[in-house]
Design an enzyme around this catalytic site. Structure first.
Site, PDB file in Angstrom:
ATOM      1  N   THR A  71      -7.899 -11.201 -43.623  1.00 47.61           N
ATOM      2  CA  THR A  71      -7.739 -12.548 -43.058  1.00 47.61           C
ATOM      3  C   THR A  71      -7.153 -12.447 -41.650  1.00 47.61           C
ATOM      4  O   THR A  71      -7.606 -13.115 -40.718  1.00 47.61           O
ATOM      5  CB  THR A  71      -6.842 -13.406 -43.977  1.00 47.61           C
ATOM      6  OG1 THR A  71      -7.464 -13.488 -45.265  1.00 47.61           O
ATOM      7  CG2 THR A  71      -6.646 -14.807 -43.433  1.00 47.61           C
ATOM      8  N   ASN A 151     -18.689 -12.285 -51.201  1.00 46.51           N
ATOM      9  CA  ASN A 151     -17.695 -11.977 -52.237  1.00 46.51           C
ATOM     10  C   ASN A 151     -17.955 -12.699 -53.554  1.00 46.51           C
ATOM     11  O   ASN A 151     -17.464 -12.287 -54.588  1.00 46.51           O
ATOM     12  CB  ASN A 151     -16.283 -12.300 -51.730  1.00 46.51           C
ATOM     13  CG  ASN A 151     -16.183 -13.669 -51.117  1.00 46.51           C
ATOM     14  OD1 ASN A 151     -16.896 -14.004 -50.177  1.00 46.51           O
ATOM     15  ND2 ASN A 151     -15.303 -14.491 -51.664  1.00 46.51           N
ATOM     16  N   GLN A 181     -16.304  -6.723 -48.565  1.00 43.82           N
ATOM     17  CA  GLN A 181     -16.841  -6.381 -49.891  1.00 43.82           C
ATOM     18  C   GLN A 181     -17.869  -5.254 -49.819  1.00 43.82           C
ATOM     19  O   GLN A 181     -18.391  -4.823 -50.848  1.00 43.82           O
ATOM     20  CB  GLN A 181     -17.458  -7.615 -50.567  1.00 43.82           C
ATOM     21  CG  GLN A 181     -16.482  -8.746 -50.827  1.00 43.82           C
ATOM     22  CD  GLN A 181     -15.443  -8.426 -51.901  1.00 43.82           C
ATOM     23  OE1 GLN A 181     -15.549  -7.443 -52.639  1.00 43.82           O
ATOM     24  NE2 GLN A 181     -14.417  -9.262 -52.000  1.00 43.82           N
ATOM     25  N   SER A 201     -10.543  -4.702 -45.664  1.00 43.29           N
ATOM     26  CA  SER A 201      -9.289  -4.918 -46.382  1.00 43.29           C
ATOM     27  C   SER A 201      -9.044  -3.764 -47.349  1.00 43.29           C
ATOM     28  O   SER A 201      -9.959  -3.355 -48.080  1.00 43.29           O
ATOM     29  CB  SER A 201      -9.399  -6.234 -47.150  1.00 43.29           C
ATOM     30  OG  SER A 201      -8.186  -6.500 -47.802  1.00 43.29           O
ATOM     31  N   HIS A 203      -6.944  -3.665 -50.028  1.00 46.55           N
ATOM     32  CA  HIS A 203      -6.698  -3.932 -51.452  1.00 46.55           C
ATOM     33  C   HIS A 203      -7.973  -4.148 -52.263  1.00 46.55           C
ATOM     34  O   HIS A 203      -7.926  -4.227 -53.480  1.00 46.55           O
ATOM     35  CB  HIS A 203      -5.700  -5.092 -51.633  1.00 46.55           C
ATOM     36  CG  HIS A 203      -6.229  -6.465 -51.359  1.00 46.55           C
ATOM     37  ND1 HIS A 203      -6.673  -7.288 -52.361  1.00 46.55           N
ATOM     38  CD2 HIS A 203      -6.379  -7.166 -50.208  1.00 46.55           C
ATOM     39  CE1 HIS A 203      -7.058  -8.452 -51.834  1.00 46.55           C
ATOM     40  NE2 HIS A 203      -6.890  -8.393 -50.529  1.00 46.55           N
ATOM     41  N   THR A 239       6.152  -3.318 -35.618  1.00 46.43           N
ATOM     42  CA  THR A 239       6.308  -1.891 -35.918  1.00 46.43           C
ATOM     43  C   THR A 239       5.235  -1.444 -36.912  1.00 46.43           C
ATOM     44  O   THR A 239       5.041  -2.070 -37.959  1.00 46.43           O
ATOM     45  CB  THR A 239       7.723  -1.627 -36.493  1.00 46.43           C
ATOM     46  OG1 THR A 239       8.668  -2.056 -35.507  1.00 46.43           O
ATOM     47  CG2 THR A 239       7.924  -0.159 -36.812  1.00 46.43           C
ATOM     48  N   CYS A 324      -8.740 -16.472 -53.711  1.00 44.75           N
ATOM     49  CA  CYS A 324      -7.815 -17.116 -52.789  1.00 44.75           C
ATOM     50  C   CYS A 324      -7.859 -18.628 -52.902  1.00 44.75           C
ATOM     51  O   CYS A 324      -6.900 -19.312 -52.601  1.00 44.75           O
ATOM     52  CB  CYS A 324      -8.117 -16.679 -51.365  1.00 44.75           C
ATOM     53  SG  CYS A 324      -9.838 -16.850 -51.007  1.00 44.75           S
TER      54      CYS A 324
END
Ligand code: PLP
Length: 380
Positions: A71, A151, A181, A201, A203, A239, A324
């Site tokens: 995102t 997705n 995806q 992404s 995850h 950081t 989401c």
């Protein structure tokens, strides 16, 4: 447990867990911006991770920005591009079946005076290319925004055709691609694909949550979304997390090593489920040529959420609309935009697989679906 919700998120693999544990050591815990040797070591390791990720994606190191999620990558790409390239025109072409990460950025552009052309998509989830040709010909377009693998349905974008059309009709138009995806599930070679920006992404590929990547082709200028100390060459201040970058690298490396066998496994599971579910009068909503990792299916007589919770009682996990937004209890806009009728879409459930799923699980899934139908006696 049977986890068929891998497009929502995946569990970290063993290799990712130990890579992350390794990165918790003191020697990797310095700030990459510090001048002392702990900082230098962290900076070196970060650069190596960035180079490794770039290599795995067919990109150059300096084209890779680590972010917190896809995102953030989408926001940085779309908003950062238009902010920097005011002279590129005030027109963007996309579809209404993009992920919300893209759609919400496009809605913001519209508020700021941009014209967004939403191409119609067919029942196969693909954008209408004759409409794209028309839109690219009639007026100067700043940006194209598309998704490589949807997705919710697994529908695959005809990327080569679209890139070729852009190159032929409007070579200055830039291309933002959401490849979330697709990562680890189909070959990604960013330089060959010839897109200008691309988001990923961690995850979704058995990394941990909190890590994403944005590719920005060298020569393409965008403004950063996050301002501050100028880390990552000023493109994403804050950081750097060596731990999260390493988790992403490890997950990607592992996914690519097993990409072919994972694909065969997903095909086996998907084929089996398509056949068995169709025999039970469920309607398969994913197109025939979808990526096999996603199977969208509508269960006659069961609203999506009811089926989700029935399956949950057997420790089987699936999604209704994309995770989401699934708390909003809405019918999938992706299905509606693809021409699925509201009643069928209201009963849709998404099953999504990873390399850890098995055909035994698929068989168990079918047995449980039969039990659910028998219990509620709605089978026709
Ligand atoms: N794009 C697509 C196609 C997705 O499936 C997702 C996640 O569901 C995203 C973007 C957003 O990813 P993230 O959760 O990393 O922000």
């Amino acid at each position: 447990m049977i986890y068929f919700d891998n497009s929502a998120t995946t569990f970290p693999s063993e290799r990712v867990r130990s890579a992350v544990a390794g990165m918790m050591k003191d020697e990797f815990s310095g700030n990459p911006g510090s001048l002392h040797k702990l900082g230098v070591a962290a900076d070196k390791a970060y650069g190596e991770t960035q180079a490794a990720v770039a290599g795995l994606l067919g990109a150059a190191s300096e084209e890779i920005i680590f972010t917190s999620c896809a995102t953030e990558s989408a926001n940085t790409a779309i908003r950062g591009f238009v902010s920097r390239n005011g002279r590129a025109g005030k027109r963007v072409i996309s579809t209404r079946t993009e992920h919300k990460a893209t759609l919400e950025c496009l809605a913001l552009l519209e508020k700021n005076g941009y014209e967004v052309i939403y191409l119609p998509v067919g029942r196969d989830g693909k954008p209408d290319l004759s409409e794209l040709e028309k839109a690219l010909t009639e007026e100067k377009t700043a940006l194209l925004c598309f998704t490589l693998v949807n997705n919710e349905t697994g529908s695959v974008l005809p990327l080569e055709q679209i890139v070729a059309m852009r190159n032929r009709l409007s070579p200055d138009t830039k291309f933002y691609l959401d490849a979330v995806q697709a990562l680890g599930k189909m070959p990604i070679d960013l330089h060959k694909m010839n897109v200008d920006m691309c988001s990923f992404s961690g995850h979704k590929i058995h990394s941990v949550k909190g890590n994403g990547v944005l590719y920005v082709k060298s020569g393409v200028r965008i403004d950063p979304l996050i301002l501050g100390g100028g880390q990552q060459k000023g493109m994403r201040s804050g950081t750097q997390s060596l731990l999260l970058a390493k988790a992403f690298e490890t997950a990607l490396e592992e996914a690519l090593e097993s990409m072919d066998s994972s694909h065969e496994n997903a095909v086996r599971i998907n084929d089996y489920l398509r056949k068995e579910l169709a025999a039970r009068k469920a309607v398969i909503l994913s197109p025939d040529d979808a990526l096999p990792y996603v199977l969208n299916v509508s269960f006659e007589g069961f609203e999506s959420e009811t089926m989700l919770h029935c399956l949950e009682m057997y420790d089987i996990y699936v999604s209704t609309v994309s995770a989401c937004s699934s708390k909003a209890k809405k019918v999938s806009y992706v299905l509606l935009e693809s021409g699925v009728d509201r009643k069928t879409a209201a009963n849709a459930v998404r099953l999504s697989f990873s390399r850890y799923n098995t055909t035994d699980e698929a068989e168990e899934f079918i047995r449980r679906v039969d039990e659910i139908y028998d219990t509620f006696a709605v089978r026709k």
